[in-house]
Design a protein around this motif. Structure first.
Motif, PDB file in Angstrom:
ATOM      1  N   LYS A 132       0.835  -1.204   0.000  1.00  0.00           N
ATOM      2  CA  LYS A 132       0.000   0.000   0.000  1.00  0.00           C
ATOM      3  C   LYS A 132       0.875   1.261   0.000  1.00  0.00           C
ATOM      4  CE  LYS A 132      -4.123  -1.905   2.241  1.00  0.00           C
ATOM      5  NZ  LYS A 132      -4.937  -1.953   3.483  1.00  0.00           N
ATOM      6  N   SER A 136       1.031   4.272  -2.577  1.00  0.00           N
ATOM      7  CA  SER A 136       0.764   5.631  -2.107  1.00  0.00           C
ATOM      8  C   SER A 136       1.802   6.619  -2.615  1.00  0.00           C
ATOM      9  CB  SER A 136       0.706   5.667  -0.577  1.00  0.00           C
ATOM     10  OG  SER A 136       2.000   5.574  -0.008  1.00  0.00           O
ATOM     11  N   ASN A 140      -1.222   9.044  -3.697  1.00  0.00           N
ATOM     12  CA  ASN A 140      -2.268   9.000  -2.672  1.00  0.00           C
ATOM     13  C   ASN A 140      -2.124  10.150  -1.682  1.00  0.00           C
ATOM     14  OD1 ASN A 140      -3.486   6.782  -3.705  1.00  0.00           O
ATOM     15  ND2 ASN A 140      -3.146   5.449  -1.951  1.00  0.00           N
ATOM     16  N   PHE A 144      -3.176   9.037   4.081  1.00  0.00           N
ATOM     17  CA  PHE A 144      -3.126   7.587   3.961  1.00  0.00           C
ATOM     18  C   PHE A 144      -1.700   7.083   4.181  1.00  0.00           C
ATOM     19  CE2 PHE A 144      -7.085   8.295   1.580  1.00  0.00           C
ATOM     20  CZ  PHE A 144      -7.890   7.318   2.157  1.00  0.00           C
ATOM     21  N   THR A 145      -0.727   7.774   3.593  1.00  0.00           N
ATOM     22  CA  THR A 145       0.671   7.359   3.740  1.00  0.00           C
ATOM     23  C   THR A 145       1.088   7.375   5.200  1.00  0.00           C
ATOM     24  OG1 THR A 145       1.199   8.262   1.554  1.00  0.00           O
ATOM     25  CG2 THR A 145       3.035   7.855   3.038  1.00  0.00           C
TER      26      THR A 145
END
Length: 276
Positions: A132, A136, A140, A144-145
């Motif tokens: 993920k 990212s 992103n 979120f990161t």
């Protein structure tokens, strides 16, 4: 909702997370496997996906299996050691928090070990976070990161994430004794011959053991210990001359040359940048 509800506080005392992530597949037929010791001013989280490698961290050599994690703290001397020519796939995440953070408090506990051997379920969860994070980096939201990195640290800080018992260093006791001796006395050691004499072996034997077990020369290991301590002292505001003396370099000009060769700048410029 009641009018007198009490809210719990969370210790989110950081303003930003700086990070960099790589996902590498290293083919030994196309790369030089001779590595140099790494000394970062940030945290490094390495996770093995494939490859017959071990990790030297400070003065311990850990065998690394698929899914194992090595967490190196700022100032930890570390290097990946190839046990055999092999395809080496791994993730490596470097990050730093803007201030002292509760999310890294577990790394300063007395029982902290750099090696994390996880359950299969925990490995899957951590690998999912790394993938993920990789996505990212392509655009992103920073929210979120940040959440992925904090989730990763939360999983590693769980007591259940550690294997039972202290991981043992994967080198013979004679070599381990030498590494321990250098680790405890590197500020007083100026020449590798002093180490050989202390253990009643020849310099040639000392060099052969280092190359065989950790693929480094004793001089490289000794200098790495000194340079890691030098960075710490410079971070604390010590003068270049004071750092040279306290780290045990023979003279300042030699210390400056070695420091610049390793980090790409003189100790004075490094200190100025850190304290500015």
């Amino acid at each position: 909702m009641p009018d007198n509800i009490e809210l719990s506080s969370l210790p989110l005392n950081f303003s930003e997370i700086k990070y960099h992530l790589v996902h590498e597949n290293i083919d030994p037929s196309k790369h030089n496997l001779q590595k140099k010791p790494h000394i970062h001013g940030c945290y490094e989280i390495y996770i093995n996906i494939a490859g017959d490698v071990s990790f030297l961290v400070n003065n311990k050599l850990y065998p690394v299996k698929k899914g194992d994690i090595i967490l190196s703290r700022p100032g930890d001397v570390h290097i990946c050691v190839y046990n055999s020519p092999c395809l080496h796939e791994h993730f490596c995440l470097w990050f730093e928090l803007a201030s002292v953070s509760p999310f890294t408090n577990f790394t300063v506990k007395d029982d902290f070990s750099n090696l994390f051997s996880l359950s299969s379920k925990a490995r899957e969860a951590l690998l999912d976070i790394f993938y993920k994070l990789e996505l990212s980096q392509r655009g992103n939201s920073p929210l979120f990161t940040s959440s992925y990195i904090l989730h990763l640290l939360a999983l590693l800080s769980e007591p259940s994430s550690k294997s039972e018992g202290e991981p043992k260093s994967a080198i013979p006791s004679e070599m381990q004794a030498i590494l321990n001796y250098i680790d405890a006395n590197f500020t007083e050691i100026q020449y590798v011959g002093d180490v050989a004499s202390h253990f009643y072996i020849s310099t040639a034997t000392l060099n052969r053991w280092f190359r065989k077990y950790i693929n480094l020369s004793p001089r490289e290991f000794l200098e790495a210990k000194k340079l890691a301590f030098a960075k710490k002292l410079l971070d604390e505001g010590c003068t270049v001359t004071e750092v040279c003396i306290r780290t045990g370099f023979s003279d300042c000009s030699h210390f400056i040359a070695v420091f610049k060769n390793k980090f790409g700048e003189t100790p004075f410029k490094y200190k100025k940048a850190v304290l500015s």
